[in-house]
Scaffold this motif. Structure first.
Motif, PDB file in Angstrom:
ATOM      1  N   ALA A 127       0.858  -1.192   0.000  1.00  0.00           N
ATOM      2  CA  ALA A 127       0.000   0.000   0.000  1.00  0.00           C
ATOM      3  C   ALA A 127       0.891   1.238   0.000  1.00  0.00           C
ATOM      4  O   ALA A 127       1.926   1.273   0.666  1.00  0.00           O
ATOM      5  CB  ALA A 127      -0.899  -0.001   1.235  1.00  0.00           C
TER       6      ALA A 127
ATOM      7  N   ARG B 163      -6.672   6.365 -15.247  1.00  0.00           N
ATOM      8  CA  ARG B 163      -7.151   6.887 -13.960  1.00  0.00           C
ATOM      9  C   ARG B 163      -7.553   8.358 -14.077  1.00  0.00           C
ATOM     10  O   ARG B 163      -8.554   8.773 -13.502  1.00  0.00           O
ATOM     11  CB  ARG B 163      -6.084   6.722 -12.873  1.00  0.00           C
TER      12      ARG B 163
ATOM     13  N   ASP C  36      -2.605  -6.363  -8.362  1.00  0.00           N
ATOM     14  CA  ASP C  36      -3.740  -5.458  -8.264  1.00  0.00           C
ATOM     15  C   ASP C  36      -3.214  -4.099  -7.806  1.00  0.00           C
ATOM     16  O   ASP C  36      -2.450  -4.019  -6.840  1.00  0.00           O
ATOM     17  CB  ASP C  36      -4.752  -6.000  -7.250  1.00  0.00           C
ATOM     18  N   PHE C  37      -3.604  -3.055  -8.532  1.00  0.00           N
ATOM     19  CA  PHE C  37      -3.198  -1.705  -8.148  1.00  0.00           C
ATOM     20  C   PHE C  37      -4.436  -0.825  -8.196  1.00  0.00           C
ATOM     21  O   PHE C  37      -5.024  -0.633  -9.258  1.00  0.00           O
ATOM     22  CB  PHE C  37      -2.124  -1.166  -9.104  1.00  0.00           C
ATOM     23  N   ASN C  38      -4.864  -0.336  -7.033  1.00  0.00           N
ATOM     24  CA  ASN C  38      -6.077   0.492  -6.933  1.00  0.00           C
ATOM     25  C   ASN C  38      -7.269  -0.181  -7.603  1.00  0.00           C
ATOM     26  O   ASN C  38      -7.979   0.413  -8.408  1.00  0.00           O
ATOM     27  CB  ASN C  38      -5.852   1.880  -7.517  1.00  0.00           C
ATOM     28  N   ASN C  39      -7.467  -1.448  -7.287  1.00  0.00           N
ATOM     29  CA  ASN C  39      -8.582  -2.246  -7.802  1.00  0.00           C
ATOM     30  C   ASN C  39      -8.547  -2.469  -9.303  1.00  0.00           C
ATOM     31  O   ASN C  39      -9.567  -2.717  -9.935  1.00  0.00           O
ATOM     32  CB  ASN C  39      -9.931  -1.638  -7.396  1.00  0.00           C
ATOM     33  N   GLU C  40      -7.384  -2.380  -9.895  1.00  0.00           N
ATOM     34  CA  GLU C  40      -7.231  -2.681 -11.324  1.00  0.00           C
ATOM     35  C   GLU C  40      -6.156  -3.748 -11.469  1.00  0.00           C
ATOM     36  O   GLU C  40      -5.061  -3.627 -10.936  1.00  0.00           O
ATOM     37  CB  GLU C  40      -6.832  -1.424 -12.100  1.00  0.00           C
TER      38      GLU C  40
ATOM     39  N   THR D 194      -1.948   5.464 -15.574  1.00  0.00           N
ATOM     40  CA  THR D 194      -2.162   6.836 -15.104  1.00  0.00           C
ATOM     41  C   THR D 194      -3.158   7.566 -16.000  1.00  0.00           C
ATOM     42  O   THR D 194      -4.060   8.253 -15.500  1.00  0.00           O
ATOM     43  CB  THR D 194      -0.817   7.590 -15.055  1.00  0.00           C
TER      44      THR D 194
ATOM     45  N   ASP E 131     -11.336   9.684 -13.416  1.00  0.00           N
ATOM     46  CA  ASP E 131     -11.582  10.585 -12.288  1.00  0.00           C
ATOM     47  C   ASP E 131     -12.158  11.928 -12.692  1.00  0.00           C
ATOM     48  O   ASP E 131     -12.506  12.737 -11.836  1.00  0.00           O
ATOM     49  CB  ASP E 131     -10.285  10.790 -11.489  1.00  0.00           C
TER      50      ASP E 131
END
Length: 78
Positions: free
Chosen positions: A23, A73, A48-52, A70, A77
């Motif tokens: 994290a 995301r 898994d990175f930020n639920n992806e 990036t 967002d």
């Protein structure tokens, strides 16, 4: 005999190796670490990175994968 060739000769499919990312890690550092492991083991590495779910293969460029993540995301967002 390299691991992938041995598996292919035996009719086995290589599944991605799954790793956990700490994290607070930066996406670029996560991709670079996964890429290094992927090249050492010569097989895909996923995490898994930020639920992806991200999967990196030995021939992938970690900077490019981090950049695509990036951009996705930022678009999501808005």
């Amino acid at each position: 005999m390299p691991f992938q060739r041995l598996c292919a000769a035996l009719g086995l499919h290589i599944l991605p190796i799954r790793v956990d990312i700490w994290a607070g890690s930066h996406i670029l550092h996560a991709c670079q670490g996964a890429s290094k492991l992927s090249r050492i083991l010569n097989c895909p590495v996923s995490f898994d990175f930020n639920n992806e779910e991200i999967t990196i293969k030995p021939e992938d460029d970690p900077e490019r994968i981090a950049g695509r993540f990036t951009k996705r995301r930022i678009r999501r967002d808005r």
